[in-house]
Design an enzyme around this catalytic site. Structure first.
Site, short mmCIF file in Angstrom:
data_model
loop_
_atom_site.label_atom_id
_atom_site.label_comp_id
_atom_site.label_asym_id
_atom_site.label_seq_id
_atom_site.Cartn_x
_atom_site.Cartn_y
_atom_site.Cartn_z
N GLU A 128 -9.04 2.03 -1.96
CA GLU A 128 -9.88 1.71 -0.79
C GLU A 128 -10.59 2.95 -0.25
OE1 GLU A 128 -7.48 0.23 2.42
OE2 GLU A 128 -9.09 0.51 3.88
N ASP A 147 -5.26 3.82 -0.01
CA ASP A 147 -6.42 4.03 0.86
C ASP A 147 -6.79 5.52 0.83
OD1 ASP A 147 -8.31 4.08 2.86
OD2 ASP A 147 -7.10 2.98 4.32
N TRP A 152 -12.53 11.66 8.29
CA TRP A 152 -11.17 11.20 8.59
C TRP A 152 -10.99 9.77 8.12
CZ3 TRP A 152 -8.76 7.30 11.18
CH2 TRP A 152 -7.33 7.42 11.16
N GLU A 168 -14.29 -1.28 5.98
CA GLU A 168 -13.68 -1.49 7.30
C GLU A 168 -14.53 -0.92 8.42
OE1 GLU A 168 -9.90 0.51 6.55
OE2 GLU A 168 -10.46 2.09 7.95
N GLU A 217 -4.54 -7.62 4.63
CA GLU A 217 -3.72 -6.53 5.16
C GLU A 217 -2.91 -7.05 6.36
OE1 GLU A 217 -5.99 -3.34 6.86
OE2 GLU A 217 -4.41 -1.88 6.54
N TYR A 223 -3.03 11.12 6.46
CA TYR A 223 -3.36 9.76 6.87
C TYR A 223 -2.35 8.74 6.32
CZ TYR A 223 -5.25 5.16 6.52
OH TYR A 223 -5.36 3.80 6.58
N ARG A 275 -13.87 -5.24 2.62
CA ARG A 275 -12.79 -4.81 3.53
C ARG A 275 -13.14 -4.98 5.01
NH1 ARG A 275 -8.15 -4.27 4.32
NH2 ARG A 275 -7.83 -2.12 4.94
N ARG A 294 0.85 -1.19 0.00
CA ARG A 294 0.00 0.00 0.00
C ARG A 294 0.89 1.24 0.00
NH1 ARG A 294 -4.10 2.01 4.79
NH2 ARG A 294 -2.23 3.11 5.47
N HIS A 348 -9.31 6.75 2.53
CA HIS A 348 -9.80 7.03 3.88
C HIS A 348 -11.02 7.94 3.90
CE1 HIS A 348 -8.82 6.53 8.23
NE2 HIS A 348 -8.48 5.39 7.71
C1 GCO Z 1 -6.56 0.51 7.14
C2 GCO Z 1 -7.30 1.48 7.98
C3 GCO Z 1 -6.77 1.74 9.34
C4 GCO Z 1 -7.77 2.56 10.14
C5 GCO Z 1 -7.75 2.14 11.56
C6 GCO Z 1 -8.78 2.86 12.40
O1 GCO Z 1 -6.87 0.48 5.95
O2 GCO Z 1 -5.75 -0.21 7.67
O3 GCO Z 1 -7.77 2.57 7.27
O4 GCO Z 1 -5.49 2.27 9.37
O5 GCO Z 1 -7.54 3.91 10.04
O6 GCO Z 1 -7.94 0.76 11.60
O7 GCO Z 1 -8.79 2.30 13.66
MG MG Z 2 -8.44 1.67 5.40
#
Ligand code: GCO
Ligand code: MG
Length: 409
Positions: free
Chosen positions: A243, A217, A409, A269, A346, A159, A290, A147, A219
């Site tokens: 992602e 990602d 975020w 996620e 991951e 991030y 995810r 990644r 985010h």
């Molecule tokens: C990822 C995620 C994490 C999240 C985290 C929040 O793709 O691994 O985005 O980094 O930010 O799990 O608790």
């Molecule tokens: Mg993520």
């Protein structure tokens, strides 16, 4: 066989983890991960006050029945706190069942469908040379998929970039969360990000060639049309996936994104039930699921989500950041090995202190993770080591735009 104890263990070796340990009258123990980053103690209370009393004297083999009982009897369904608590019970029951059978859990899920699970790691850098070094370090560690996240000129903290300063200097490794009584504030500018990212992927492809699977990602930070543009701009670099390009709540956003780009999409996620994926899977708006075993209610529902996804050739990409404990990771690895529609896993690596508290049997060789062949999940918890690291408040950061508006975020 009956459950005679349900203990909730909170430990903070490198970061906070919540673990449920179930014990049977035969002396068999099972572990489940209930860690919810930044809201850990809410799950602790849910488990201790409302779930543990319901488990005493139940048959540990009745996994499906216990899951349905906990889910339906509460009346108040879904949500991350509830589903993390149910997930921990489900994992602990599967751990017990597999230990009683004397088999690693993946054997009870249908047996191995592959030699191991392709893992991706997180490379990041404040600039392109630092990012390229980070990719090289990950290749040297054995990763065969990576990644890519970088800082963006004009934005102070982005991030997924490991080496950035934090408010008190105590970030959780690559995790954005950090210790402290309050969440840290970060800044964001989507236009600057969209301008910068294609050049970053150009540099990475130029250095490492066409074969290495690359992921990114977003985010949840883009609007649908911004995400569509990014997906299109990144097409020349052949991403394995993009992602969380948009906030996960508005699922129809992905229809717009899809209509403009063939970059594969991964999301989920922050989802916690099969119903969160129903529309996305049926309408084929994603390519990878995810969800985390820890946040989607455990192994039982995760298997159902993945079996449903398989009908549409949608594959797994189980969430595995360091805020999933080694117990939650082990649960993911057993599923990864067993399901036919595995995509990628991951794998962020826990720190040494965490690995002393949670002793694990998994291996990582040739870029592939394997959960090992110990009966059960293959993780043991050292209670004394866990007690040496009491809970300390820690929070994920949050974002504001340049004008002060709170942003995703
Ligand atoms: C990822 C995620 C994490 C999240 C985290 C929040 O793709 O691994 O985005 O980094 O930010 O799990 O608790
Ligand atoms: Mg993520």
């Amino acid at each position: 066989m009956r459950i005679i104890a349900a203990d909730v263990i909170v430990t903070s070796p490198d970061r906070n983890f919540v673990t449920l340990q179930l014990t049977t009258d035969d002396g068999v123990t099972g572990l489940g991960d209930a860690t919810l980053n930044g809201r850990e103690l809410a799950v602790v209370a849910y488990l201790r006050e409302h779930v543990a009393p319901l488990l005493l004297d139940r048959d540990p083999h009745a996994i499906e029945d216990t899951w349905q009982f906990l889910y339906r009897s509460a009346y108040w369904r879904r949500g991350p706190v509830t589903m993390a608590a149910i997930a921990a019970v489900d994992m602990a029951l599967w751990d017990i069942k597999a230990k009683v059978a004397g088999l690693p859990l993946y054997q009870l899920l249908g047996g191995a469908s592959r030699r191991g699970a392709l893992a991706y790691g997180h490379a990041s850098g404040r600039d392109i040379p630092e990012l390229l070094d980070s990719v090289r370090e990950h290749l040297a560690l054995g990763y065969r998929a990576i990644r890519i996240q970088t800082a963006v000129p004009g934005i102070d903290a982005v991030y997924g970039v490991a080496a950035q300063p934090s408010v008190d200097g105590v970030r959780y490794d690559y995790e954005p969360a950090q210790r402290g009584a309050l969440p840290a504030e970060e800044d964001w500018d989507t236009r600057a990000y969209l301008r910068h990212l294609p050049g970053v992927f150009e540099a990475v492809r130029h250095e490492f060639g066409p074969e290495l699977p690359l992921l990114h990602d977003g985010h949840h930070r883009m609007t649908p049309i911004q995400a569509a543009r990014l997906g299109r701009d990144l097409e020349p670099y052949d991403l394995f996936w993009l992602e969380d390009c948009t906030p996960a709540e508005n699922q129809d956003a992905l229809r717009l994104v899809r209509s403009h780009t063939i970059t594969p999409l991964a999301i989920g996620e922050v989802f916690n039930t099969v119903w969160d994926f129903q529309h996305l899977i049926r309408d084929q708006l994603i390519d990878y699921v995810r969800a985390a075993v820890t946040h989607a209610g455990g192994i039982t529902p995760m298997r159902k989500i993945l079996d449903y996804a398989a009908q549409y050739q949608i594959k797994s990409g189980i969430h595995g950041p360091t805020d999933i404990s080694p117990v939650g990771m082990a649960a993911a690895l057993h599923l990864d090995l067993a399901v036919h529609n595995f995509g990628i896993q991951e794998y962020m690596r826990h720190g040494d202190r965490t690995n002393e508290v949670f002793r694990q049997s998994f291996s990582f060789e040739g870029g592939l993770l394997h959960p090992g062949d110990q009966p059960g999940l293959g993780v043991t918890l050292d209670r004394a080591a866990a007690e040496a690291h009491p809970y300390r408040a820690a929070y994920l950061p949050y974002n504001r735009l340049k004008d002060g508006t709170v942003h995703d975020w």
